[in-house]
Motif scaffolding. Structure first.
Motif, PDB file in Angstrom:
ATOM      1  N   THR A  32       0.822  -1.211   0.000  1.00 28.94           N
ATOM      2  CA  THR A  32       0.000   0.000   0.000  1.00 28.94           C
ATOM      3  C   THR A  32       0.850   1.253   0.000  1.00 28.94           C
ATOM      4  OG1 THR A  32      -1.891   1.081   1.068  1.00 28.94           O
ATOM      5  CG2 THR A  32      -0.175   0.225   2.521  1.00 28.94           C
ATOM      6  N   VAL A  33       0.238   2.348  -0.471  1.00 27.17           N
ATOM      7  CA  VAL A  33       0.832   3.686  -0.362  1.00 27.17           C
ATOM      8  C   VAL A  33       0.195   4.445   0.804  1.00 27.17           C
ATOM      9  CG1 VAL A  33       1.484   3.902  -2.781  1.00 27.17           C
ATOM     10  CG2 VAL A  33      -0.823   4.586  -2.064  1.00 27.17           C
ATOM     11  N   SER A  34      -0.806   3.863   1.449  1.00 25.04           N
ATOM     12  CA  SER A  34      -1.559   4.547   2.499  1.00 25.04           C
ATOM     13  C   SER A  34      -0.853   4.429   3.846  1.00 25.04           C
ATOM     14  CB  SER A  34      -2.969   3.952   2.626  1.00 25.04           C
ATOM     15  OG  SER A  34      -3.713   4.186   1.454  1.00 25.04           O
ATOM     16  N   TYR A  35      -0.599   5.583   4.475  1.00 25.63           N
ATOM     17  CA  TYR A  35       0.053   5.607   5.779  1.00 25.63           C
ATOM     18  C   TYR A  35      -0.978   5.312   6.868  1.00 25.63           C
ATOM     19  CZ  TYR A  35       2.681   7.376   9.796  1.00 25.63           C
ATOM     20  OH  TYR A  35       3.309   7.487  11.006  1.00 25.63           O
ATOM     21  N   PRO A  36      -0.673   4.385   7.796  1.00 15.90           N
ATOM     22  CA  PRO A  36      -1.611   4.081   8.881  1.00 15.90           C
ATOM     23  C   PRO A  36      -1.392   4.989  10.078  1.00 15.90           C
ATOM     24  CG  PRO A  36       0.228   2.556   8.973  1.00 15.90           C
ATOM     25  CD  PRO A  36       0.493   3.473   7.793  1.00 15.90           C
ATOM     26  N   LEU A  37      -2.450   5.311  10.765  1.00 13.85           N
ATOM     27  CA  LEU A  37      -2.371   6.116  11.985  1.00 13.85           C
ATOM     28  C   LEU A  37      -1.242   5.623  12.878  1.00 13.85           C
ATOM     29  CD1 LEU A  37      -3.694   8.128  14.079  1.00 13.85           C
ATOM     30  CD2 LEU A  37      -5.004   6.137  14.878  1.00 13.85           C
ATOM     31  N   GLY A  38      -0.369   6.551  13.285  1.00 11.59           N
ATOM     32  CA  GLY A  38       0.723   6.163  14.161  1.00 11.59           C
ATOM     33  C   GLY A  38       1.759   7.260  14.274  1.00 11.59           C
ATOM     34  N   ALA A  42      -2.023  11.299  11.514  1.00 16.77           N
ATOM     35  CA  ALA A  42      -3.291  10.690  11.109  1.00 16.77           C
ATOM     36  C   ALA A  42      -3.095   9.763   9.916  1.00 16.77           C
ATOM     37  CB  ALA A  42      -4.303  11.783  10.764  1.00 16.77           C
ATOM     38  N   GLY A  43      -3.986   8.790   9.782  1.00 16.63           N
ATOM     39  CA  GLY A  43      -3.926   7.869   8.663  1.00 16.63           C
ATOM     40  C   GLY A  43      -4.431   8.501   7.381  1.00 16.63           C
ATOM     41  N   ASP A  44      -3.997   7.955   6.257  1.00 14.21           N
ATOM     42  CA  ASP A  44      -4.463   8.429   4.954  1.00 14.21           C
ATOM     43  C   ASP A  44      -5.895   7.985   4.685  1.00 14.21           C
ATOM     44  OD1 ASP A  44      -2.319   9.909   3.757  1.00 14.21           O
ATOM     45  OD2 ASP A  44      -1.208   8.043   3.515  1.00 14.21           O
ATOM     46  N   ARG A  86      -6.812  -1.170  -7.009  1.00 14.88           N
ATOM     47  CA  ARG A  86      -5.960  -0.001  -7.164  1.00 14.88           C
ATOM     48  C   ARG A  86      -6.151   0.852  -5.917  1.00 14.88           C
ATOM     49  NH1 ARG A  86      -1.499   1.768  -9.972  1.00 14.88           N
ATOM     50  NH2 ARG A  86      -1.605   3.999 -10.459  1.00 14.88           N
ATOM     51  N   VAL A  87      -5.064   1.171  -5.240  1.00 17.51           N
ATOM     52  CA  VAL A  87      -5.122   2.021  -4.061  1.00 17.51           C
ATOM     53  C   VAL A  87      -4.824   3.453  -4.480  1.00 17.51           C
ATOM     54  CG1 VAL A  87      -4.287   2.383  -1.699  1.00 17.51           C
ATOM     55  CG2 VAL A  87      -4.158   0.098  -2.731  1.00 17.51           C
ATOM     56  N   GLU A  88      -5.733   4.371  -4.161  1.00 16.24           N
ATOM     57  CA  GLU A  88      -5.535   5.783  -4.478  1.00 16.24           C
ATOM     58  C   GLU A  88      -5.733   6.585  -3.200  1.00 16.24           C
ATOM     59  OE1 GLU A  88      -8.431   6.671  -7.456  1.00 16.24           O
ATOM     60  OE2 GLU A  88      -7.493   5.398  -8.991  1.00 16.24           O
ATOM     61  N   ILE A  89      -4.766   7.428  -2.850  1.00 16.52           N
ATOM     62  CA  ILE A  89      -4.919   8.210  -1.628  1.00 16.52           C
ATOM     63  C   ILE A  89      -5.311   9.645  -1.947  1.00 16.52           C
ATOM     64  CG2 ILE A  89      -3.300   6.771  -0.344  1.00 16.52           C
ATOM     65  CD1 ILE A  89      -1.249   8.994  -0.591  1.00 16.52           C
ATOM     66  N   ASP A  90      -5.884  10.307  -0.957  1.00 16.83           N
ATOM     67  CA  ASP A  90      -6.263  11.717  -1.065  1.00 16.83           C
ATOM     68  C   ASP A  90      -4.977  12.533  -1.093  1.00 16.83           C
ATOM     69  OD1 ASP A  90      -6.917  14.405  -0.374  1.00 16.83           O
ATOM     70  OD2 ASP A  90      -8.798  13.733   0.530  1.00 16.83           O
ATOM     71  N   ALA A  91      -4.667  13.087  -2.269  1.00 17.97           N
ATOM     72  CA  ALA A  91      -3.381  13.759  -2.460  1.00 17.97           C
ATOM     73  C   ALA A  91      -3.249  15.023  -1.618  1.00 17.97           C
ATOM     74  CB  ALA A  91      -3.186  14.089  -3.938  1.00 17.97           C
ATOM     75  N   ALA A  92      -4.322  15.794  -1.505  1.00 17.65           N
ATOM     76  CA  ALA A  92      -4.268  17.040  -0.732  1.00 17.65           C
ATOM     77  C   ALA A  92      -4.042  16.746   0.749  1.00 17.65           C
ATOM     78  CB  ALA A  92      -5.554  17.843  -0.935  1.00 17.65           C
TER      79      ALA A  92
END
Length: 237
Positions: A32-38, A42-44, A86-92
């Motif tokens: 994943t490209v998504s960062y987890p809370l820690g 904050a998490g993505d 497909r994992v897409e994160i909130d870019a802003a």
């Protein structure tokens, strides 16, 4: 375990992955490209996309059931194990986290006190310092502006746990300790300014932080001083 692509490249906004398991409220993925809370950050949030369907990712957290796995909390019935997504994160949101998190490291350089609390969100960041010394808001603001304008390179690297043990002063946080057991620890270096263990996402140069302001300084207790940062409005930049 989930391959953590964000550890090596915080600019990645999407990747392909496979669902490894369903858990309550979401799914774990093989990468994943998504960062987890820690670590105070904050998490993505973002989306999972597969077969014409889109699932809104409302949070990213470390799995409570599978050590090393990252849970993507989704709205609705999650995709089944084995589904290619497909994992897409909130870019802003990610960019706000990167800017604020790097700015907190500048605060650590300006205020040489142990940190006993941290929160990095999309709209503000705060650090709690263990000290009874009064803080000068204008001086901190001027120091932040100077370090941002000086355009210091920002990079991460890995050191061994033995190297960390030999340099205990690198750890500034009283509440969050670097993870142990992997044999190595990720450190964040702002060239000529700061060096400390950190697993979060950051900009690559302090100039990318842009205009941040000290919105509040609080005395939280006899031995705690809180500094809160926000993004400057155009008229304040």
């Amino acid at each position: 375990m989930t391959e953590e692509l964000f550890r090596e490249d915080a600019t990645l906004l999407a990747c392909d992955a496979v669902v490894t398991a369903q858990e309550e409220g979401g799914v774990t993925l093989d990468r994943t490209v998504s960062y987890p809370l820690g670590g105070g950050q904050a998490g993505d949030t973002g989306w999972l996309v597969a077969g014409g369907q889109r699932w809104r990712v409302t949070d990213t957290r470390k799995s409570k059931l599978t050590p090393g796995a990252i849970l993507h909390c989704v709205e609705g019935e999650p995709p089944a194990a084995g589904t290619a997504v497909r994992v897409e994160i909130d870019a802003a949101r990610r960019q706000a986290h990167r800017r604020f998190h790097t700015a907190t490291h500048l605060l650590c350089a300006l205020l040489p006190y142990p940190v006993d609390g941290c929160s990095i969100t999309e709209t503000y960041a705060r650090l709690d310092f263990h000290t009874d010394e009064p803080f000068d808001k204008d001086a901190i603001q001027a120091g932040l502006a100077r370090l941002v304008a000086e355009a210091h390179p920002v990079r991460h690297r890995w050191i061994s746990e033995e190297e960390l043990d030999a340099n205990p002063g690198l750890v500034r946080s009283m509440s969050v300790q670097p993870p142990r057991g992997l044999g190595r620890v990720r450190v964040l270096e702002i060239e000529g300014v700061d060096l400390q263990p950190c697993g979060g996402t950051h900009v690559s140069n302090t100039a990318e932080i842009g205009a941040v302001i000290v919105t509040k300084i609080e005395k939280k207790s006899a031995k705690t001083r809180r500094v809160v940062l926000g993004f400057a409005q155009p008229s304040e930049a």
